[in-house]
Design a protein around this motif. Structure first.
Motif, mmCIF file in Angstrom:
data_model
loop_
_atom_site.group_PDB
_atom_site.id
_atom_site.type_symbol
_atom_site.label_atom_id
_atom_site.label_comp_id
_atom_site.label_asym_id
_atom_site.label_seq_id
_atom_site.Cartn_x
_atom_site.Cartn_y
_atom_site.Cartn_z
ATOM 1 N N SER A 169 5.696 6.508 -10.364
ATOM 2 C CA SER A 169 4.350 6.616 -9.772
ATOM 3 C C SER A 169 3.557 5.333 -9.982
ATOM 4 O O SER A 169 2.916 4.818 -9.048
ATOM 5 N N SER A 172 4.911 2.454 -7.857
ATOM 6 C CA SER A 172 4.523 2.617 -6.454
ATOM 7 C C SER A 172 3.060 2.231 -6.250
ATOM 8 O O SER A 172 2.717 1.535 -5.286
ATOM 9 N N ALA A 173 2.185 2.658 -7.170
ATOM 10 C CA ALA A 173 0.774 2.318 -7.059
ATOM 11 C C ALA A 173 0.562 0.814 -7.139
ATOM 12 O O ALA A 173 -0.203 0.228 -6.352
ATOM 13 N N TYR A 176 1.857 -0.926 -3.872
ATOM 14 C CA TYR A 176 0.887 -0.747 -2.776
ATOM 15 C C TYR A 176 -0.354 -1.613 -2.989
ATOM 16 O O TYR A 176 -0.840 -2.280 -2.067
ATOM 17 N N ASP A 180 -1.708 -4.758 -0.649
ATOM 18 C CA ASP A 180 -3.019 -4.756 0.001
ATOM 19 C C ASP A 180 -3.852 -5.971 -0.405
ATOM 20 O O ASP A 180 -4.592 -6.533 0.405
ATOM 21 N N ALA A 196 -9.186 -0.627 0.622
ATOM 22 C CA ALA A 196 -7.795 -0.423 1.041
ATOM 23 C C ALA A 196 -7.671 0.871 1.839
ATOM 24 O O ALA A 196 -8.262 1.894 1.472
ATOM 25 N N PRO A 197 -6.917 0.873 2.931
ATOM 26 C CA PRO A 197 -6.782 2.106 3.734
ATOM 27 C C PRO A 197 -6.077 3.223 2.978
ATOM 28 O O PRO A 197 -6.303 4.403 3.260
ATOM 29 N N ASP A 198 -5.200 2.848 2.020
ATOM 30 C CA ASP A 198 -4.475 3.865 1.239
ATOM 31 C C ASP A 198 -5.002 3.932 -0.192
ATOM 32 O O ASP A 198 -4.254 4.182 -1.130
ATOM 33 N N ARG A 199 -6.307 3.709 -0.341
ATOM 34 C CA ARG A 199 -6.915 3.664 -1.678
ATOM 35 C C ARG A 199 -6.687 4.955 -2.467
ATOM 36 O O ARG A 199 -6.285 4.921 -3.634
ATOM 37 N N ASP A 200 -6.931 6.090 -1.852
ATOM 38 C CA ASP A 200 -6.804 7.347 -2.578
ATOM 39 C C ASP A 200 -5.360 7.612 -3.002
ATOM 40 O O ASP A 200 -5.113 8.156 -4.090
ATOM 41 N N LEU A 201 -4.409 7.232 -2.161
ATOM 42 C CA LEU A 201 -3.003 7.399 -2.526
ATOM 43 C C LEU A 201 -2.669 6.509 -3.721
ATOM 44 O O LEU A 201 -1.993 6.949 -4.668
ATOM 45 N N ILE A 202 -3.126 5.263 -3.688
ATOM 46 C CA ILE A 202 -2.848 4.334 -4.789
ATOM 47 C C ILE A 202 -3.460 4.858 -6.090
ATOM 48 O O ILE A 202 -2.811 4.866 -7.149
#
Length: 598
Positions: A169, A172-173, A176, A180, A196-202
């Motif tokens: 995990s 991966s964070a 990403y 970005d 970042a568009p995938d901020r919450d996922l990161i």
């Protein structure tokens, strides 16, 4: 210090424990490893004291270009208590582990974990942080499973399973976030993460990876399993130093001060405050002192998680909040290290000496509870002052909840002292184990001086009547609750004709209604029947030509003791044909990856 001396000291901080651990590979160097291990943390301690907070060293040839330094005041604070605790625990371990069997192996894992812990504190980029975080995490398995008992093997399996989930995990964070940002430094990564568009996922991936190490509620199950089975010096660094690596990751990776993230801040504050009381509620039901201390760590880390949530919700508080978080981490690390080492000291003594040393253990217990004139009082008051700046309804909520968390901690420390007083010490010779008391005494002395260092001799806290009242009433409420519970047990025992002594034994002994691991027990209750059905289905239903391989895999996954399977795997990996084939496959994969990238 000049540039060259500063760079050399910084490199020695990470290189010294690695070099000492490498000595174990040479026969002539093996006896020296336990003697040198405690001093391997000395360069890091000197670096924390002597290096300027803004000093940094870039090694462009390492990985994607690695940056090392203190990283400001927060880095200096973390490196100070990390180096101190590793050094003192190393001194304790040299006297505590007397049996030659497994002693050298313990110190190799101990030194590798030390190098990882110090390295991640001094890393100023995400790649270096992840490299040393992984080194610390995987090396710590040797501390958890050192004893080799069934409980130690089970704790090691749970720990390693969560470590693998956490490392994947976190990697991966970081991948990403670095993609970005187009850089690997913490500062550009934090700045890019805001938009970042995938901020919450990161942030979710990072929260899982770092939260496992920090003992966040729901990801905490390895802590109460690992601490009771690990040797005492291993427990001290696991709970005092290594658990803070997750907190430091939150501080350095999350965009604290960059922008307000109210939803993340509220989630972390709710989760942190829930952990603060959940850890106490389950900890009070424990019968083993080290297990209780593990739940205490979950509770205290919950308060620090809530502080990180406060920083995410109110960016304006971050410049003043981060030093408070650092001071609270120093306070908790030294107190928790002293409590764990105190368990080991009392376990090696008996009689009048043990009773006197038990009284000394009240100092870190009262400090952790936030008693007047202790580091706990200073840390809690500083944190409560920052809670006034929380947004919306969070300000009054934190002001109301934080004092009651002190009541809960006081109850837990009272329970801990009672358990330790009643714990048996069979076969312990009389006398004072000086080699164990000396490192423990160093921590006790530092805890006594810590309030003056945190607040300063001329601070207004020392002349504030409200500060003393605010830190004293939670302790008095907890004392009244414990006294009432004790009287209730005594009266009940007298009515049954058992006597007061029997009532006290009942309070300290017997099986716990909440077994260590709590949530994990529910998972295992569901998983065990399923795993047995899966095993039988594999053996009886799958065709014979597939059954052999699947049976091996499933047997390894669900076996109570995976050591035989691990030994067979290790034996096969030692064959030169297997190694050569592995290198060929690895080379082909790397070539394929390079071709795709080009």
């Amino acid at each position: 210090m000049n540039q060259m001396a500063s760079s050399l000291l910084l490199l020695l901080s990470i290189g010294a424990p690695l070099a000492v651990s490498a000595m174990y590979a040479i026969r002539i160097g093996r006896p020296l490893v336990p003697r040198l291990a405690p001093w391997a943390a000395l360069p890091a301690l000197l670096a924390a004291v002597l290096l300027p907070p803004e000093f940094s060293l870039r090694l462009s040839w390492l990985m994607l270009g690695a940056d090392f330094g203190l990283g400001g005041v927060i880095g200096r604070l973390f490196l100070t208590f990390t180096a101190l605790l590793w050094g003192v625990s190393g001194l304790f371990a040299a006297a505590y582990l007397r049996e030659p069997s497994g002693r050298g192996r313990f110190f190799v894992y101990f030194l590798l974990a030390m190098a990882g812990n110090i390295g991640l504190v001094m890393s100023l980029d995400v790649t270096g942080f992840y490299l040393f975080f992984a080194l610390m995490s995987f090396s710590s398995y040797g501390l958890v499973a050192h004893e080799g008992t069934a409980a130690a093997v089970r704790a090691g399996r749970v720990y390693m399973a969560l470590v693998i989930v956490g490392e994947v995990s976190l990697f991966s964070a970081i991948a990403y976030a670095a993609a970005d940002a187009g850089a690997t430094g913490f500062a550009p990564v934090r700045a890019a993460l805001v938009h970042a568009p995938d901020r919450d996922l990161i942030m979710m991936l990072a929260f899982i990876g770092l939260g496992i190490k920090a003992g966040v509620l729901g990801l905490h199950v390895w802590l109460p399993l690992a601490h009771p089975v690990a040797p005492t010096p291993g427990s001290a660094v696991l709970s005092g130093a290594m658990i803070k690596a997750g907190l430091l990751g939150f501080v350095r990776l999350f965009p604290l001060g960059e922008a307000g993230l109210g939803h993340w801040g509220s989630a972390l504050m709710m989760l942190g405050l829930a952990a603060a009381f959940y850890g106490v509620a389950v900890g009070l039901a424990q019968r083993e002192p080290k297990t209780l201390l593990a739940y205490s760590s979950i509770s205290q880390m919950g308060i620090l998680t809530a502080a990180v949530g406060l920083g995410l919700s109110a960016p304006a508080t971050v410049p003043a909040l981060l030093p408070v978080v650092g001071f609270y981490a120093v306070h908790h690390a030294l107190c928790k290290g002293a409590l764990f080492l105190g368990v080991g000291v009392l376990g090696a003594t008996s009689g009048a000496v043990r009773r006197r040393l038990w009284l000394l253990l009240w100092m870190p217990a009262l400090a952790l509870a936030g008693a007047p004139l202790t580091s706990g009082m200073v840390a809690k008051l500083l944190l409560k002052a920052e809670a006034y700046h929380a947004p919306g309804a969070w300000a009054p909520a934190l002001q109301a909840v934080l004092p009651w968390s002190a009541v809960a901690t006081s109850l837990l420390m009272g329970r801990f002292l009672l358990l330790l007083r009643r714990s048996p010490t069979p076969g312990v010779p009389p006398g004072l184990p000086v080699a164990l008391v000396l490192p423990w005494g160093i921590l006790l002395a530092l805890i006594g001086l810590l309030p003056l260092w945190m607040a300063g001799p001329g601070s207004s806290l020392w002349s504030s009547a409200s500060a003393y009242v605010g830190s004293a009433w939670p302790l008095l409420v907890a004392a009244m609750i414990l006294l009432g519970a004790g009287l209730w047990r005594v009266v009940g025992a007298w009515r049954r004709g058992e006597g007061a002594g029997r009532a006290e034994e009942t309070m300290a002994g017997g099986p716990s209604p909440f077994p260590p691991g709590d949530v994990l027990v529910i998972f295992e209750w569901i998983w065990t029947p399923f795993s047995k059905r899966l095993y039988h289905w594999t053996v009886e239903t799958v065709p014979r030509w597939r059954s052999a391989w699947l049976t091996r895999i499933v047997t390894f996954m669900v076996a109570r003791d995976p050591r035989p399977a691990m030994e067979r795997l290790e034996t096969s990996l030692r064959l030169w044909r297997t190694g050569a084939l592995g290198l060929v496959i690895l080379g082909l994969l790397l070539a394929l990856a390079s071709w795709i990238a080009s």
